[in-house]
Write a protein that holds these residues in place. Structure first.
Motif, PDB file in Angstrom:
ATOM      1  N   VAL A 152       0.915  -1.209  -0.195  1.00 31.75           N
ATOM      2  CA  VAL A 152       0.009   0.102  -0.013  1.00 31.75           C
ATOM      3  C   VAL A 152       0.934   1.280   0.049  1.00 31.75           C
ATOM      4  O   VAL A 152       2.024   1.197   0.343  1.00 31.75           O
ATOM      5  CB  VAL A 152      -0.844  -0.047   1.192  1.00 31.75           C
ATOM      6  CG1 VAL A 152      -2.037  -1.313   1.143  1.00 31.75           C
ATOM      7  CG2 VAL A 152      -0.171   0.081   2.586  1.00 31.75           C
ATOM      8  N   LYS A 205       0.158   5.342   1.383  1.00 32.08           N
ATOM      9  CA  LYS A 205      -0.580   6.074   2.106  1.00 32.08           C
ATOM     10  C   LYS A 205      -0.006   7.687   1.867  1.00 32.08           C
ATOM     11  O   LYS A 205       1.091   7.845   1.964  1.00 32.08           O
ATOM     12  CB  LYS A 205      -0.501   5.836   3.673  1.00 32.08           C
ATOM     13  CG  LYS A 205      -1.528   6.702   4.129  1.00 32.08           C
ATOM     14  CD  LYS A 205      -1.184   6.538   6.016  1.00 32.08           C
ATOM     15  CE  LYS A 205      -2.349   7.845   6.538  1.00 32.08           C
ATOM     16  NZ  LYS A 205      -2.032   7.875   8.042  1.00 32.08           N
ATOM     17  N   ALA A 255      -6.918  10.808   3.941  1.00 31.75           N
ATOM     18  CA  ALA A 255      -5.775  10.467   3.484  1.00 31.75           C
ATOM     19  C   ALA A 255      -6.437   9.419   2.367  1.00 31.75           C
ATOM     20  O   ALA A 255      -7.573   8.785   2.492  1.00 31.75           O
ATOM     21  CB  ALA A 255      -5.030   9.448   4.579  1.00 31.75           C
ATOM     22  N   GLN A 309      -5.023   5.783   0.153  1.00 34.25           N
ATOM     23  CA  GLN A 309      -4.412   4.792   0.319  1.00 34.25           C
ATOM     24  C   GLN A 309      -4.597   3.711  -0.683  1.00 34.25           C
ATOM     25  O   GLN A 309      -5.364   2.731  -0.521  1.00 34.25           O
ATOM     26  CB  GLN A 309      -4.349   4.151   1.755  1.00 34.25           C
ATOM     27  CG  GLN A 309      -3.447   3.061   2.003  1.00 34.25           C
ATOM     28  CD  GLN A 309      -3.448   2.495   3.463  1.00 34.25           C
ATOM     29  OE1 GLN A 309      -2.820   3.391   4.231  1.00 34.25           O
ATOM     30  NE2 GLN A 309      -3.924   1.469   3.867  1.00 34.25           N
ATOM     31  N   GLY A 325      -3.469   0.557  -3.259  1.00 35.11           N
ATOM     32  CA  GLY A 325      -2.710  -0.673  -3.190  1.00 35.11           C
ATOM     33  C   GLY A 325      -2.758  -1.768  -4.164  1.00 35.11           C
ATOM     34  O   GLY A 325      -3.682  -1.623  -5.203  1.00 35.11           O
ATOM     35  N   GLN A 384      -8.369   3.084  -1.180  1.00 32.70           N
ATOM     36  CA  GLN A 384      -8.822   3.570   0.170  1.00 32.70           C
ATOM     37  C   GLN A 384      -9.113   5.068   0.491  1.00 32.70           C
ATOM     38  O   GLN A 384      -7.974   5.605   0.597  1.00 32.70           O
ATOM     39  CB  GLN A 384      -8.284   2.766   1.302  1.00 32.70           C
ATOM     40  CG  GLN A 384      -9.079   2.610   2.659  1.00 32.70           C
ATOM     41  CD  GLN A 384      -8.199   1.661   3.591  1.00 32.70           C
ATOM     42  OE1 GLN A 384      -7.526   2.174   4.471  1.00 32.70           O
ATOM     43  NE2 GLN A 384      -8.394   0.588   3.320  1.00 32.70           N
ATOM     44  N   GLN A 430      -9.565   7.399   3.436  1.00 34.62           N
ATOM     45  CA  GLN A 430      -9.578   7.407   4.818  1.00 34.62           C
ATOM     46  C   GLN A 430     -10.038   8.765   5.378  1.00 34.62           C
ATOM     47  O   GLN A 430      -9.679   9.834   5.018  1.00 34.62           O
ATOM     48  CB  GLN A 430      -8.417   6.916   5.510  1.00 34.62           C
ATOM     49  CG  GLN A 430      -7.886   5.603   4.902  1.00 34.62           C
ATOM     50  CD  GLN A 430      -6.500   5.205   5.579  1.00 34.62           C
ATOM     51  OE1 GLN A 430      -6.023   6.215   6.165  1.00 34.62           O
ATOM     52  NE2 GLN A 430      -6.054   4.065   5.471  1.00 34.62           N
ATOM     53  N   GLU A 453     -13.680   2.098   0.029  1.00 36.10           N
ATOM     54  CA  GLU A 453     -12.722   1.543  -0.557  1.00 36.10           C
ATOM     55  C   GLU A 453     -13.353   0.680  -1.935  1.00 36.10           C
ATOM     56  O   GLU A 453     -13.626  -0.378  -1.581  1.00 36.10           O
ATOM     57  CB  GLU A 453     -11.806   0.476   0.285  1.00 36.10           C
ATOM     58  CG  GLU A 453     -10.762   0.084  -0.311  1.00 36.10           C
ATOM     59  CD  GLU A 453      -9.897  -1.254   0.293  1.00 36.10           C
ATOM     60  OE1 GLU A 453      -9.117  -0.687   1.174  1.00 36.10           O
ATOM     61  OE2 GLU A 453     -10.561  -2.456   0.285  1.00 36.10           O
ATOM     62  N   GLU A 511      -4.364   3.311  13.586  1.00 33.19           N
ATOM     63  CA  GLU A 511      -2.871   3.281  13.476  1.00 33.19           C
ATOM     64  C   GLU A 511      -2.066   3.554  14.701  1.00 33.19           C
ATOM     65  O   GLU A 511      -2.450   4.586  15.523  1.00 33.19           O
ATOM     66  CB  GLU A 511      -2.456   4.389  12.546  1.00 33.19           C
ATOM     67  CG  GLU A 511      -2.895   4.320  11.008  1.00 33.19           C
ATOM     68  CD  GLU A 511      -2.481   5.368  10.110  1.00 33.19           C
ATOM     69  OE1 GLU A 511      -2.091   6.428  10.603  1.00 33.19           O
ATOM     70  OE2 GLU A 511      -2.804   5.143   8.969  1.00 33.19           O
ATOM     71  N   GLN A 553      -0.633  -0.496  11.183  1.00 35.29           N
ATOM     72  CA  GLN A 553      -2.013  -0.063  10.789  1.00 35.29           C
ATOM     73  C   GLN A 553      -2.895  -1.384  10.742  1.00 35.29           C
ATOM     74  O   GLN A 553      -2.746  -2.339   9.987  1.00 35.29           O
ATOM     75  CB  GLN A 553      -1.806   0.370   9.461  1.00 35.29           C
ATOM     76  CG  GLN A 553      -3.307   1.125   8.826  1.00 35.29           C
ATOM     77  CD  GLN A 553      -3.132   1.366   7.483  1.00 35.29           C
ATOM     78  OE1 GLN A 553      -3.155   0.830   6.385  1.00 35.29           O
ATOM     79  NE2 GLN A 553      -2.748   2.795   7.364  1.00 35.29           N
ATOM     80  N   MET A 610       4.156   0.150   8.185  1.00 32.49           N
ATOM     81  CA  MET A 610       4.508   1.231   7.131  1.00 32.49           C
ATOM     82  C   MET A 610       5.849   1.642   7.403  1.00 32.49           C
ATOM     83  O   MET A 610       6.342   1.747   8.398  1.00 32.49           O
ATOM     84  CB  MET A 610       3.345   2.368   7.712  1.00 32.49           C
ATOM     85  CG  MET A 610       1.895   2.127   7.570  1.00 32.49           C
ATOM     86  SD  MET A 610       1.384   1.407   6.030  1.00 32.49           S
ATOM     87  CE  MET A 610       1.508   2.869   5.065  1.00 32.49           C
TER      88      MET A 610
END
Length: 214
Positions: free
Chosen positions: A54, A56, A64, A66, A68, A106, A108, A123, A159, A164, A213
């Motif tokens: 992923v 971010k 945010a 993200q 992937g 995604q 967020q 997502e 997180e 995460q 991450m």
């Protein structure tokens, strides 16, 4: 095909938000397990999981994005549908498993509480099947599983440091099966399950995953 294009457009649309210049973009590796459901009678799980990477990108106001890339394994086992012994021998513990190269994006939202960050997300995803283990295929005259998938997930996560943790529920919006032409083999048995497999079948389920991450 129009639905696939729409999902792709939505995925790309999520990327047009301007990133927060004061936050750090992070790359991560993720893995998880899935609890799967199908609209079959007497369904059971097989080994279902996902692994991937992923990226971010923090945005403004707690948002945010993200995207992937994952290998996502979906499927189940179809247990005995009827108690007639001649059909039991054919269809007992029939397994359908599909492995998809899946691209989720995604979006967020969550407040940064310094020590941790709780968040919720939406997502959309699309995927292409790269692995197929479908024991029912021998009863059809052509491939039975759809090559492409698309759908939507909702969930939440936490997180902490570089970890995460997330929990999500996903819906595939397209049917599992492509157009099927039933073979004459086991005609009695196939007529028994035709109403089950010719219906509105979609993968859906819950995934728990953890990402680290960098």
């Amino acid at each position: 095909m129009r639905k696939v294009i729409s999902i792709l457009a939505l995925c790309l649309g999520c990327l047009v938000f301007s990133p927060d210049s004061g936050a750090q973009i992070r790359f991560g590796l993720s893995a998880g397990v899935t609890s799967q459901s199908l609209k079959f009678s007497d369904i059971g799980d097989v080994g279902l999981y996902n692994v991937g990477a992923v990226l971010k990108v923090p945005l403004v106001a707690g948002f945010a994005v993200q995207p992937g890339v994952f290998y996502q394994r979906k499927g189940g086992t179809l247990g005995t549908i009827t108690k007639e012994s001649s059909i039991d021998d054919v269809f007992s513990d029939t397994e359908t498993v599909a492995g998809y190269l899946e691209v989720p994006v995604q979006l967020q939202w969550g407040p940064d509480l310094v020590l941790f960050r709780p968040y919720v997300f939406l997502e959309p995803f699309v995927g292409c099947m790269i692995y197929d283990k479908d024991k029912l295929s021998s009863y059809f005259t052509k491939d039975s599983l759809s090559k492409w998938e698309y759908g939507l997930s909702i969930g939440g996560g936490l997180e902490v440091w570089r970890l995460q943790l997330s929990l999500k529920y996903f819906w595939n919006l397209n049917n599992i099966r492509s157009d099927m032409t039933w073979s004459d083999a086991y005609s009695d048995a196939t007529s028994t399950i035709r109403s089950t497999l010719d219906g509105d079948e979609k993968f859906s389920g819950m995934t728990i995953s953890v990402a680290f991450m960098f």
